[in-house]
Motif scaffolding. Structure first.
Motif, short mmCIF file in Angstrom:
data_model
loop_
_atom_site.label_atom_id
_atom_site.label_comp_id
_atom_site.label_asym_id
_atom_site.label_seq_id
_atom_site.Cartn_x
_atom_site.Cartn_y
_atom_site.Cartn_z
N ILE A 139 11.61 -27.79 -3.00
CA ILE A 139 11.71 -29.12 -2.38
C ILE A 139 12.42 -30.08 -3.33
CG2 ILE A 139 10.40 -31.10 -1.55
CD1 ILE A 139 8.32 -29.14 -0.48
N SER A 140 12.05 -30.03 -4.60
CA SER A 140 12.66 -30.91 -5.60
C SER A 140 14.16 -30.63 -5.72
CB SER A 140 11.97 -30.72 -6.95
OG SER A 140 12.58 -31.50 -7.94
N SER A 141 14.55 -29.37 -5.74
CA SER A 141 15.97 -29.01 -5.85
C SER A 141 16.74 -29.46 -4.62
CB SER A 141 16.11 -27.49 -6.02
OG SER A 141 15.50 -27.05 -7.21
N TYR A 142 16.11 -29.33 -3.45
CA TYR A 142 16.77 -29.74 -2.22
C TYR A 142 16.97 -31.26 -2.20
CZ TYR A 142 17.29 -30.98 2.71
OH TYR A 142 17.72 -31.52 3.89
N LYS A 143 15.95 -32.01 -2.58
CA LYS A 143 16.06 -33.46 -2.60
C LYS A 143 17.12 -33.93 -3.60
CE LYS A 143 11.38 -34.72 -1.09
NZ LYS A 143 10.10 -35.39 -1.49
N LEU A 144 17.15 -33.28 -4.76
CA LEU A 144 18.15 -33.63 -5.78
C LEU A 144 19.56 -33.37 -5.27
CD1 LEU A 144 18.78 -34.59 -8.64
CD2 LEU A 144 18.49 -32.21 -9.42
N SER A 145 19.74 -32.23 -4.58
CA SER A 145 21.06 -31.90 -4.02
C SER A 145 21.47 -32.92 -2.96
CB SER A 145 21.03 -30.50 -3.41
OG SER A 145 22.29 -30.16 -2.87
N CYS A 146 20.52 -33.35 -2.13
CA CYS A 146 20.80 -34.37 -1.12
C CYS A 146 21.24 -35.68 -1.78
CB CYS A 146 19.57 -34.62 -0.24
SG CYS A 146 19.20 -33.28 0.92
N LYS A 147 20.57 -36.02 -2.86
CA LYS A 147 20.90 -37.26 -3.57
C LYS A 147 22.32 -37.19 -4.14
CE LYS A 147 19.16 -40.34 -7.19
NZ LYS A 147 18.09 -40.55 -8.21
N LYS A 148 22.69 -36.05 -4.72
CA LYS A 148 24.02 -35.91 -5.29
C LYS A 148 25.09 -35.97 -4.21
CE LYS A 148 22.70 -33.08 -9.30
NZ LYS A 148 22.81 -31.75 -9.93
N LEU A 149 24.77 -35.44 -3.04
CA LEU A 149 25.75 -35.40 -1.95
C LEU A 149 25.72 -36.65 -1.09
CD1 LEU A 149 25.19 -31.66 -0.97
CD2 LEU A 149 27.29 -32.61 -1.93
N GLY A 150 24.77 -37.52 -1.35
CA GLY A 150 24.72 -38.78 -0.63
C GLY A 150 24.22 -38.68 0.79
N VAL A 151 23.27 -37.77 1.07
CA VAL A 151 22.69 -37.62 2.41
C VAL A 151 21.17 -37.70 2.33
CG1 VAL A 151 24.60 -36.26 3.33
CG2 VAL A 151 22.69 -35.10 2.21
N GLN A 152 20.55 -38.00 3.46
CA GLN A 152 19.10 -38.05 3.52
C GLN A 152 18.54 -36.65 3.75
OE1 GLN A 152 16.86 -40.59 3.10
NE2 GLN A 152 18.63 -41.81 2.43
#
Length: 471
Positions: free
Chosen positions: A78-91
């Motif tokens: 979950i943490s990795s997914y949220k971090l990836s979303c943040k880098k890509l600028g999506v929710q």
């Protein structure tokens, strides 16, 4: 002696060697700079080959893309997914986070990843790689999702690389685009796990159809293909059939609601059945096959030595005339187990035409005659078949106007029959208006149910225990 001869009669001398920095050393120990040294430094090179048994020094297993993360926790995913979303600028997708939080272990395939109806642009799909490289699934549901071409291409490429699922549904998902369909074809062709692909409700024009066909030609794993409501009539169906002639792995083909006709489409289906012996279920419900198209299908079935076990012809504008060629091939069909002719106006004459072929047939165990406009006369013909059959398990006669006379014949037939475990009839009396006839019908329905229950107990099965989609 000429000057040329003097040159070649002299003793041969080895050229003066150059040292490692391009300096020539003469026989008297004097050094001379090579004229080419300021541009190129020559070094002594040697080529040697190892002995034959030493050529291969070792081997390694192919890299497993999820092995390194076999012990990763759900919180880390979950943490990795949220971090990836943040880098890509999506929710982050809320539905996905909820499903991830319910996971208790990650080293087995999860039951389902459900993203139905979600917005999946390119960046959202890229973020999903953090999930796919750590978790595999039995089913991935992408129905009604809003994907663009780039997102679809990226997502299908990930699923192929990480071998993500057994079953993928993209039904009713539009705007997949050319690159998306090419990636889908690669997924179908190369995934060693994908066994079921559903793309119903997506207009399958020539380009998408050619992509799917390309994936099917060299596929060795796919077992189920659902292309209902895909506008496959014409050239798209031809492309699909051409690929399936080479494919001997697909077992279930669903082509319902495609407006398939009796002009060209039925001939394509005939050609497919003549060549392909792997397909065991063919669903053609809600098309326009007509009697002439059924003749083509019968020609294909007649040439099969083994193959089709389930044929669904529900609502194809068939009449009693179409039952004549079908009845003619039934005695020789030793593999067909389920035949659904429901929602066609066969009438009593159609069931009478089928009767002899069904009696001679030794393989049909499920027969669908719901909504076929039969009355007591047709029910009596069906009863004659039941009384003779030793294999029939289920007969569907719902939504027909079968009165007391027909029910009496069916009651006697079920008394003599010891294989039938389920007969589907209207729950209450029909046709009759007099009270004593209504009561008689109720009693006959109970008696038929008791006979089926007796057979069911003898076979140690329960009627209706497993839902039969073909009926």
């Amino acid at each position: 002696m000429s000057t040329t001869e003097n040159v070649y009669t002299g003793a041969l001398q080895a050229p003066a060697p150059f040292n490692s920095i391009g300096v020539k050393v003469d026989s008297y120990g004097q050094q001379e700079i090579s004229p080419n040294s300021r541009w190129k430094i020559k070094s002594k090179k040697r080529v040697s080959f190892p002995l034959e048994e030493q050529i291969v020094s070792g081997s390694a297993e192919p890299w497993n893309p999820w092995k390194a993360d076999a012990c990763v926790t759900v919180e880390e995913i979950i943490s990795s997914y949220k971090l990836s979303c943040k880098k890509l600028g999506v929710q982050p997708i809320h539905k996905l986070l909820t499903q991830l939080q319910e996971i208790t272990e990650t080293h087995h395939r999860m039951k389902c990843l459900d993203l139905q109806g979600e917005m999946l642009d390119y960046e959202s799909c890229e973020a999903l790689e953090e999930i796919f490289k750590r978790i595999q699934f039995k089913t991935i549901n992408l129905e009604w999702t809003k994907m663009d071409e780039d997102g679809a291409s990226a997502l299908f490429n990930m699923m192929e690389y990480y071998d993500s699922t057994f079953c993928l549904s993209i039904s009713f998902t539009k705007n997949i685009g050319r690159r998306g369909w090419k990636a889908a074809a690669q997924l179908i062709q190369k995934s060693s796990s994908l066994q079921e692909f559903k793309a119903s409700g997506i207009p399958m024009m020539e380009r998408p159809a050619s992509c799917v066909a390309r994936g099917l030609k060299l596929n060795y794993h796919l077992r189920v293909l659902r292309l209902d409501r895909a506008r496959l009539s014409g050239r798209p169906l031809m492309l699909l059939v051409s690929a399936l002639k080479m494919n001997q792995m697909l077992q279930e083909l669903y082509l319902a609601d495609n407006n398939l006709n009796s002009v060209q489409d039925s001939m394509y289906l005939r050609d497919l059945l003549e060549v392909n012996s792997a397909i065991q279920l063919l669903d053609l419900k809600n098309n326009c096959i007509f009697n002439t198209g059924l003749e083509d299908i019968c020609e294909g079935l007649k040439r099969q030595k083994q193959g089709l076990k389930t044929l669904i012809l529900w609502n194809n504008k068939l009449t009693h005339k179409g039952m004549i060629p079908l009845a003619a091939i039934l005695p020789n069909l030793t593999y067909l187990e389920t035949l659904n002719l429901g929602r066609n106006r066969l009438s009593d004459e159609g069931v009478q035409s089928l009767k002899e072929g069904l009696i001679a047939n030794q393989s049909v165990t499920r027969l669908g005659l719901a909504s076929t406009a039969i009355t007591c006369e047709g029910a009596i013909a069906a009863a004659e078949f039941i009384a003779e059959s030793t294999r029939i398990l289920r007969l569907d006669l719902r939504r027909n106007r079968i009165g007391t006379g027909g029910l009496m014949a069916l009651t006697l037939a079920t008394k003599l029959n010891h294989s039938l475990v389920q007969m589907d009839l209207e729950k209450g009396p029909v046709v009759e208006k007099e009270d004593w006839l209504i009561e008689t019908q109720k009693q006959l329905l109970l008696t038929i149910a008791e006979h089926c229950k007796r057979n069911s107990i003898g076979k140690r099965t329960k009627p209706g225990e497993k839902r039969d989609e073909a009926m």
